[in-house]
Design a protein around this motif. Structure first.
Motif, PDB file in Angstrom:
ATOM      1  N   UNK A 160       2.535  -4.049  -0.070  1.00  0.00           N
ATOM      2  CA  UNK A 160       2.442  -5.513  -0.090  1.00  0.00           C
ATOM      3  C   UNK A 160       3.175  -6.135   1.090  1.00  0.00           C
ATOM      4  N   UNK A 161       4.304  -5.535   1.491  1.00  0.00           N
ATOM      5  CA  UNK A 161       4.991  -6.039   2.686  1.00  0.00           C
ATOM      6  C   UNK A 161       4.095  -5.929   3.909  1.00  0.00           C
ATOM      7  N   UNK A 162       3.445  -4.777   4.064  1.00  0.00           N
ATOM      8  CA  UNK A 162       2.548  -4.579   5.204  1.00  0.00           C
ATOM      9  C   UNK A 162       1.355  -5.522   5.128  1.00  0.00           C
ATOM     10  N   UNK A 163       0.787  -5.664   3.938  1.00  0.00           N
ATOM     11  CA  UNK A 163      -0.355  -6.560   3.782  1.00  0.00           C
ATOM     12  C   UNK A 163       0.030  -7.998   4.101  1.00  0.00           C
ATOM     13  N   UNK A 164       1.200  -8.423   3.625  1.00  0.00           N
ATOM     14  CA  UNK A 164       1.662  -9.777   3.919  1.00  0.00           C
ATOM     15  C   UNK A 164       1.911  -9.965   5.409  1.00  0.00           C
ATOM     16  N   UNK A 165       2.223  -8.870   6.093  1.00  0.00           N
ATOM     17  CA  UNK A 165       2.414  -8.901   7.544  1.00  0.00           C
ATOM     18  C   UNK A 165       1.086  -8.799   8.293  1.00  0.00           C
ATOM     19  N   UNK A 166      -0.024  -8.805   7.538  1.00  0.00           N
ATOM     20  CA  UNK A 166      -1.386  -8.750   8.102  1.00  0.00           C
ATOM     21  C   UNK A 166      -1.645  -7.445   8.836  1.00  0.00           C
ATOM     22  N   UNK A 167      -1.204  -6.345   8.211  1.00  0.00           N
ATOM     23  CA  UNK A 167      -1.461  -5.032   8.785  1.00  0.00           C
ATOM     24  C   UNK A 167      -2.288  -4.199   7.806  1.00  0.00           C
ATOM     25  N   UNK A 168      -3.284  -3.438   8.320  1.00  0.00           N
ATOM     26  CA  UNK A 168      -4.080  -2.591   7.428  1.00  0.00           C
ATOM     27  C   UNK A 168      -3.221  -1.457   6.874  1.00  0.00           C
ATOM     28  N   UNK A 169      -3.455  -1.112   5.617  1.00  0.00           N
ATOM     29  CA  UNK A 169      -2.735  -0.021   4.979  1.00  0.00           C
ATOM     30  C   UNK A 169      -3.717   1.091   4.620  1.00  0.00           C
TER      31      UNK A 169
END
Length: 247
Positions: A160-169
């Motif tokens: 969720x941190x990565x997603x909120x940072x607009x990065x693909x996971x």
């Protein structure tokens, strides 16, 4: 009284230990017990008994004002973060080695305390402050997580941190993450313990930066829509308001 539970549901197979019996005794005294993954619901309800407390799934959330989008990077960088006991460093390192073999221009940063030997080209960091981690996410082209089989959703926070940072996971995880990742839309899910599947998916993300950026933006929108700290707090309040006191 209310309680969340995380790892207890992963211990419900086999003979009950004295520790697990104490956990059950304490949880049965609650008015309600909440979990963050739907896969935990049925095992926990069976564990606590038909006369036990109410059990509910509440979507986890993070601070989307702190973890925020930044311009997509030009330099390809793989990032992985996490130390909990269900992380699968062997699968992650094997996957990263395969990616670097195919794409020597790709850098990699892994935050872990694992004793597994990292492959060449992978920088290991033991710890990040939250501000330093936000910088790492901003430089990431893709954030990868590999876990062992589990019900509680190991890797949820990092995802969720990565997603909120607009990065693909890209996640090598169990079914719990279906509650948070729309496979192929807001991220990618690959089978547990399969480094080739993980590496192939990472390579596909790295091969198309424009689509990776678009996926990151869709992921950010999904967090804003239902997976922020505010959504988590509202879910807790709604659950607590809906459950009658048992005493």
């Amino acid at each position: 009284m209310f309680s969340g539970t995380i790892w207890a549901t992963d211990k419900l197979t086999g003979a009950a230990s004295p520790q697990l019996k104490r956990v059950r005794s304490v949880l049965r005294e609650m008015d309600g017990v909440f979990v963050n993954c739907r896969a935990q619901l049925d095992p926990l309800r069976e564990f606590l008994g038909h006369d036990g407390p109410a059990v509910e799934w509440i979507t986890f959330g993070i601070d989307a004002s702190f973890w925020r989008p930044r311009p997509f990077p030009a330099q390809p960088l793989m990032v992985s973060v996490g130390n909990d006991r269900d992380r699968d460093s062997a699968t992650l390192f094997a996957a990263f080695a395969q990616v670097i073999s195919a794409r020597p221009d790709v850098k990699a940063i892994v935050q872990t305390t694992s004793d597994e030997k990292p492959p060449c080209g992978v920088t290991v960091v033991k710890h990040f402050t939250h501000r330093a981690l936000a910088e790492v996410y901003s430089n990431a082209s893709v954030v990868a997580v590999a876990t062992k089989p589990n019900l509680h959703g190991s890797g949820t926070t990092v995802s969720l941190e990565a997603m909120a940072s607009a990065r693909p996971v890209v996640l090598s995880v169990g079914p719990a993450m279906n509650d948070y990742i729309d496979d192929g839309v807001t991220g990618w899910l690959t089978p547990v313990g399969d480094p080739r599947a993980l590496s192939e998916r990472i390579l596909r993300v790295l091969a198309d930066p424009a689509e990776a950026e678009e996926m990151g933006l869709r992921a950010r929108a999904a967090v804003e829509d239902r997976m922020t700290s505010t959504h988590l707090a509202s879910g807790l309040v709604d659950f607590m308001d809906s459950v009658p006191r048992r005493r």
